[in-house]
Motif scaffolding. Structure first.
Motif, PDB file in Angstrom:
ATOM      1  N   UNK A   1      14.913  17.313 -26.508  1.00 10.20           N
ATOM      2  CA  UNK A   1      14.185  18.269 -25.677  1.00 10.20           C
ATOM      3  C   UNK A   1      13.450  17.582 -24.536  1.00 10.20           C
ATOM      4  N   UNK A   2      12.831  16.431 -24.802  1.00  9.18           N
ATOM      5  CA  UNK A   2      12.062  15.758 -23.755  1.00  9.18           C
ATOM      6  C   UNK A   2      12.977  15.190 -22.669  1.00  9.18           C
ATOM      7  N   UNK A   3      14.136  14.684 -23.061  1.00  7.44           N
ATOM      8  CA  UNK A   3      15.092  14.144 -22.092  1.00  7.44           C
ATOM      9  C   UNK A   3      15.603  15.255 -21.179  1.00  7.44           C
ATOM     10  N   UNK A   4      15.962  16.383 -21.765  1.00  7.63           N
ATOM     11  CA  UNK A   4      16.451  17.501 -20.967  1.00  7.63           C
ATOM     12  C   UNK A   4      15.365  18.030 -20.029  1.00  7.63           C
TER      13      UNK A   4
ATOM     14  N   UNK B   1      26.273  16.841 -20.686  1.00  8.12           N
ATOM     15  CA  UNK B   1      26.444  15.420 -20.383  1.00  8.12           C
ATOM     16  C   UNK B   1      25.178  14.631 -20.682  1.00  8.12           C
ATOM     17  N   UNK B   2      24.019  15.189 -20.349  1.00  4.47           N
ATOM     18  CA  UNK B   2      22.758  14.495 -20.633  1.00  4.47           C
ATOM     19  C   UNK B   2      22.569  14.322 -22.139  1.00  4.47           C
ATOM     20  N   UNK B   3      22.909  15.373 -22.908  1.00  8.55           N
ATOM     21  CA  UNK B   3      22.811  15.268 -24.367  1.00  8.55           C
ATOM     22  C   UNK B   3      23.805  14.248 -24.907  1.00  8.55           C
ATOM     23  N   UNK B   4      25.006  14.216 -24.335  1.00  5.24           N
ATOM     24  CA  UNK B   4      26.017  13.214 -24.712  1.00  5.24           C
ATOM     25  C   UNK B   4      25.498  11.800 -24.477  1.00  5.24           C
ATOM     26  N   UNK B   5      24.968  11.570 -23.290  1.00 10.38           N
ATOM     27  CA  UNK B   5      24.452  10.243 -22.954  1.00 10.38           C
ATOM     28  C   UNK B   5      23.321   9.849 -23.904  1.00 10.38           C
ATOM     29  N   UNK B   6      22.445  10.794 -24.180  1.00 15.05           N
ATOM     30  CA  UNK B   6      21.328  10.566 -25.109  1.00 15.05           C
ATOM     31  C   UNK B   6      21.842  10.140 -26.490  1.00 15.05           C
ATOM     32  N   UNK B   7      22.799  10.906 -27.036  1.00 18.35           N
ATOM     33  CA  UNK B   7      23.283  10.615 -28.383  1.00 18.35           C
ATOM     34  C   UNK B   7      24.108   9.333 -28.423  1.00 18.35           C
ATOM     35  N   UNK B   8      24.955   9.115 -27.431  1.00 17.53           N
ATOM     36  CA  UNK B   8      25.814   7.926 -27.456  1.00 17.53           C
ATOM     37  C   UNK B   8      25.011   6.637 -27.341  1.00 17.53           C
ATOM     38  N   UNK B   9      23.890   6.688 -26.653  1.00 15.36           N
ATOM     39  CA  UNK B   9      23.053   5.485 -26.590  1.00 15.36           C
ATOM     40  C   UNK B   9      22.382   5.204 -27.927  1.00 15.36           C
ATOM     41  N   UNK B  10      22.204   6.228 -28.754  1.00 17.88           N
ATOM     42  CA  UNK B  10      21.735   6.023 -30.125  1.00 17.88           C
ATOM     43  C   UNK B  10      22.866   5.460 -30.975  1.00 17.88           C
TER      44      UNK B  10
END
Length: 278
Positions: free
Chosen positions: A105-108, A131-140
């Motif tokens: 939520x904070x990233x979005x 895409x933003x959620x994808x980038x967030x999760x893939x970096x985890x």
């Protein structure tokens, strides 16, 4: 009580109401997880981590924020949305056990100053939000297993005027711009699709780079705007439109990674997994 499922907010923004998950009551904090539901969630997530971990499979649970959580400023003035809502109840319960539950939520919210992430007439994030959620999760994920992550230069967004899920409920239908995300030079494609709508939908994606890790994804409809990017990071993905994990199925697939994706409002109904038989 009115059964109209569309709430008209400010500047033509539409939101969901009178749904089976009682999203308005979740947002105002009057509807929380019962103790039994909270225990169910904790037991389910602990079991997933333990069983998958015993097979050296990494597990990640991504919660897609409700549209109201990102754009509360477009809600009617008398609409109450609290930081003490159900999603935070679950996150707080998971924290002492270090469970792999992620809520971007904070990233979005950070990116919404530059991009529109949810359309005016749709409950889902668009391709930019996906895409933003994808980038967030893939970096985890990348902290645990080597996966390539697409960057902004590899993506193009195509705008389309459309009514979609909320706009279609009005008469006449209301439209707004939806930004679809596309990969400029895709290496992956959907190899199988059973064409079932919503629950029971099964897809398999394959990537030209067969050396990449594999994944199984259990999801809801938010994955549609996330998948074009996700399938570029794995050699094969098996996708199942269901909140429940089937451990026999996972045993047969033998993925390196299992991802659950669920929108915030669906958390009210804890899933029942199918444990391994025999």
């Amino acid at each position: 009580m009115s059964d109209i499922k569309v709430l008209v907010g400010k500047e033509g923004w539409l939101f969901l109401q009178n749904d089976t998950n009682r999203v308005v009551e979740q947002n105002n904090g009057s509807l929380k997880l019962a103790v039994s539901q909270q225990e169910h969630w904790l037991n389910t997530l602990k079991t997933r981590v333990a069983l998958l971990g015993s097979k050296n499979i990494k597990y990640y649970f991504l919660i897609a924020p409700n549209k109201e959580s990102i754009y509360p400023e477009y809600l009617p003035d008398d609409y109450v949305i609290t930081e003490d809502r159900l999603v935070y109840q679950l996150l707080d319960a998971c924290r002492p056990y270090d469970l792999p539950v992620y809520y971007p939520v904070d990233v979005l919210k950070m990116y919404k100053e530059k991009y529109q992430l949810y359309p005016c007439v749709n409950t889902h994030w668009n391709g930019i939000g996906g895409f933003i959620a994808y980038d967030y999760l893939m970096n985890i994920v990348k902290k645990d297993i080597a996966v390539p992550i697409l960057n902004w230069d590899q993506i193009i967004f195509v705008d389309e005027e459309t009514s979609q899920d909320l706009g279609n409920k009005l008469n006449p239908a209301q439209t707004s711009i939806f930004s679809w995300g596309k990969v400029k030079q895709p290496q992956a494609q959907i190899a199988y699709d059973n064409r079932v709508i919503n629950s029971g939908h099964v897809q398999v994606t394959v990537n030209q780079d067969t050396a990449l890790p594999t994944a199984a994804v259990f999801h809801d409809s938010f994955i549609e705007f996330f998948l074009p990017f996700l399938m570029e990071s794995f050699s094969t993905i098996h996708l199942f439109h269901t909140p429940s994990l089937d451990f026999d199925l996972i045993e047969n697939i033998k993925p390196d990674v299992v991802i659950s994706e669920m929108v915030e409002r669906f958390l009210l109904q804890p899933p029942v997994d199918s444990l391994k038989r025999g």
